[in-house]
Design a protein around this motif. Structure first.
Motif, PDB file in Angstrom:
ATOM      1  N   SER A 107       0.831  -1.208   0.000  1.00 53.73           N
ATOM      2  CA  SER A 107       0.000   0.000   0.000  1.00 53.73           C
ATOM      3  C   SER A 107       0.866   1.259   0.000  1.00 53.73           C
ATOM      4  O   SER A 107       0.571   2.240  -0.699  1.00 53.73           O
ATOM      5  CB  SER A 107      -0.923  -0.002   1.226  1.00 53.73           C
ATOM      6  N   THR A 108       1.935   1.228   0.787  1.00 54.51           N
ATOM      7  CA  THR A 108       2.842   2.376   0.827  1.00 54.51           C
ATOM      8  C   THR A 108       3.499   2.596  -0.529  1.00 54.51           C
ATOM      9  O   THR A 108       3.586   3.733  -1.026  1.00 54.51           O
ATOM     10  CB  THR A 108       3.922   2.158   1.901  1.00 54.51           C
ATOM     11  N   ALA A 109       3.960   1.508  -1.156  1.00 54.58           N
ATOM     12  CA  ALA A 109       4.611   1.614  -2.461  1.00 54.58           C
ATOM     13  C   ALA A 109       3.638   2.122  -3.523  1.00 54.58           C
ATOM     14  O   ALA A 109       3.989   2.966  -4.358  1.00 54.58           O
ATOM     15  CB  ALA A 109       5.178   0.255  -2.860  1.00 54.58           C
ATOM     16  N   VAL A 136      15.686  -3.306  10.743  1.00 49.79           N
ATOM     17  CA  VAL A 136      14.391  -3.049  10.112  1.00 49.79           C
ATOM     18  C   VAL A 136      14.071  -1.554  10.072  1.00 49.79           C
ATOM     19  O   VAL A 136      13.187  -1.126   9.321  1.00 49.79           O
ATOM     20  CB  VAL A 136      13.276  -3.812  10.865  1.00 49.79           C
ATOM     21  N   ARG A 137      14.775  -0.755  10.860  1.00 52.83           N
ATOM     22  CA  ARG A 137      14.526   0.686  10.855  1.00 52.83           C
ATOM     23  C   ARG A 137      15.163   1.371   9.643  1.00 52.83           C
ATOM     24  O   ARG A 137      14.914   2.549   9.400  1.00 52.83           O
ATOM     25  CB  ARG A 137      15.069   1.316  12.140  1.00 52.83           C
ATOM     26  N   ARG A 138      15.969   0.633   8.904  1.00 56.53           N
ATOM     27  CA  ARG A 138      16.647   1.203   7.730  1.00 56.53           C
ATOM     28  C   ARG A 138      15.988   0.720   6.434  1.00 56.53           C
ATOM     29  O   ARG A 138      16.640   0.389   5.454  1.00 56.53           O
ATOM     30  CB  ARG A 138      18.126   0.827   7.766  1.00 56.53           C
ATOM     31  N   THR A 139      14.672   0.711   6.443  1.00 60.28           N
ATOM     32  CA  THR A 139      13.902   0.309   5.269  1.00 60.28           C
ATOM     33  C   THR A 139      14.076   1.332   4.145  1.00 60.28           C
ATOM     34  O   THR A 139      14.163   2.541   4.387  1.00 60.28           O
ATOM     35  CB  THR A 139      12.411   0.190   5.631  1.00 60.28           C
ATOM     36  N   VAL A 140      14.105   0.845   2.906  1.00 58.54           N
ATOM     37  CA  VAL A 140      14.262   1.705   1.729  1.00 58.54           C
ATOM     38  C   VAL A 140      12.957   1.702   0.938  1.00 58.54           C
ATOM     39  O   VAL A 140      12.422   0.640   0.612  1.00 58.54           O
ATOM     40  CB  VAL A 140      15.423   1.225   0.835  1.00 58.54           C
ATOM     41  N   LEU A 141      12.447   2.888   0.625  1.00 56.19           N
ATOM     42  CA  LEU A 141      11.254   3.040  -0.211  1.00 56.19           C
ATOM     43  C   LEU A 141      11.703   3.552  -1.576  1.00 56.19           C
ATOM     44  O   LEU A 141      12.392   4.577  -1.665  1.00 56.19           O
ATOM     45  CB  LEU A 141      10.261   4.018   0.416  1.00 56.19           C
TER      46      LEU A 141
END
Length: 236
Positions: A107-109, A136-141
């Motif tokens: 949904s975010t993507a 997990v805090r270093r997620t890439v969008l």
């Protein structure tokens, strides 16, 4: 009256004969228009003025500018032809990251991709969320698309403006090395709930994309985006 006198007004003796023979005329005494035309000697011709040094310099400069301009157009045309047929993929793994296929991530993507295509007309768009197994805090969008772009840098700037409209302004935008695939790459920072967020993107004549990198500074984010790009972008 003596025979020596005239009779009836005519002379008593015949006049002397008139000489009608033609003698060649003296050219020196003939009128000017009858004198034959003569090719002027070198001394008679007016002196020919050479091209001035200033004019030579100006002419040479104009030719040089024309040559450089033609070369620039040729180089630009070659660059467009080389970059225009690009393809972007979102593999399951890239640059040590793993694609997040959860509903929330999708949904975010899709949200980011929809905002992107609303401002930039592309033939095909992508959107994905990648997680870092180490943190997990270093997620890439990541989102972007492919199409023929005549002004890649302008379209990349449009993406940064889109990010500023959706959230906080992206500041400190500067160019960074784009890598082997060429084009333009820039990075900046914006504010997020848990701190500063680095935003980096690239654009060439066939693709444009933007990535968000929480927990990474500009140098680390730029290096990671170059690695991602070299893995997901191909050209026909």
């Amino acid at each position: 009256m003596s025979d020596a006198h005239t009779f009836g007004g005519r002379p008593a003796t015949d006049p002397l004969p008139v000489d009608v023979s033609h003698e060649p005329a003296d050219p020196a005494t003939e009128p000017d228009e009858l004198v034959a035309w003569r090719e002027p000697d070198d001394d008679d011709r007016p002196p020919v003025r050479g091209v001035s040094r200033r004019r030579r310099i100006l002419l040479g400069s104009a030719l040089l500018v024309s040559l450089v301009a033609a070369g620039g157009l040729g180089t630009a045309g070659w660059r467009v032809a080389d970059q225009k047929d690009a393809r972007l993929e979102t593999p399951a793994q890239v640059a040590g990251l793993v694609r997040d296929d959860s509903e929330r991530a999708r949904s975010t993507a899709d949200y980011l991709r929809s905002g992107f295509v609303a401002d930039i007309d592309v033939d095909r768009s992508i959107g994905a969320v990648y997680t870092d197994p180490a943190d997990v805090r270093r997620t890439v969008l990541l989102f972007g698309g492919t199409t023929l772009l005549w002004r890649p840098e302008h379209d990349l700037d449009t993406l940064f403006e889109l990010m500023s409209d959706e959230g906080g302004a992206v500041t400190g935008i500067r160019e960074v090395p784009s890598g082997e695939l060429g084009g333009t790459m820039k990075c900046g920072t914006t504010s997020a709930d848990d701190g500063d967020l680095t935003v980096c993107g690239w654009a060439d004549h066939g693709s444009v994309a933007l990535g968000m990198f929480p927990g990474r500074d500009v140098t680390e984010a730029a290096n990671l985006l170059r690695e991602i790009r070299e893995s997901i972008q191909t050209r026909d």
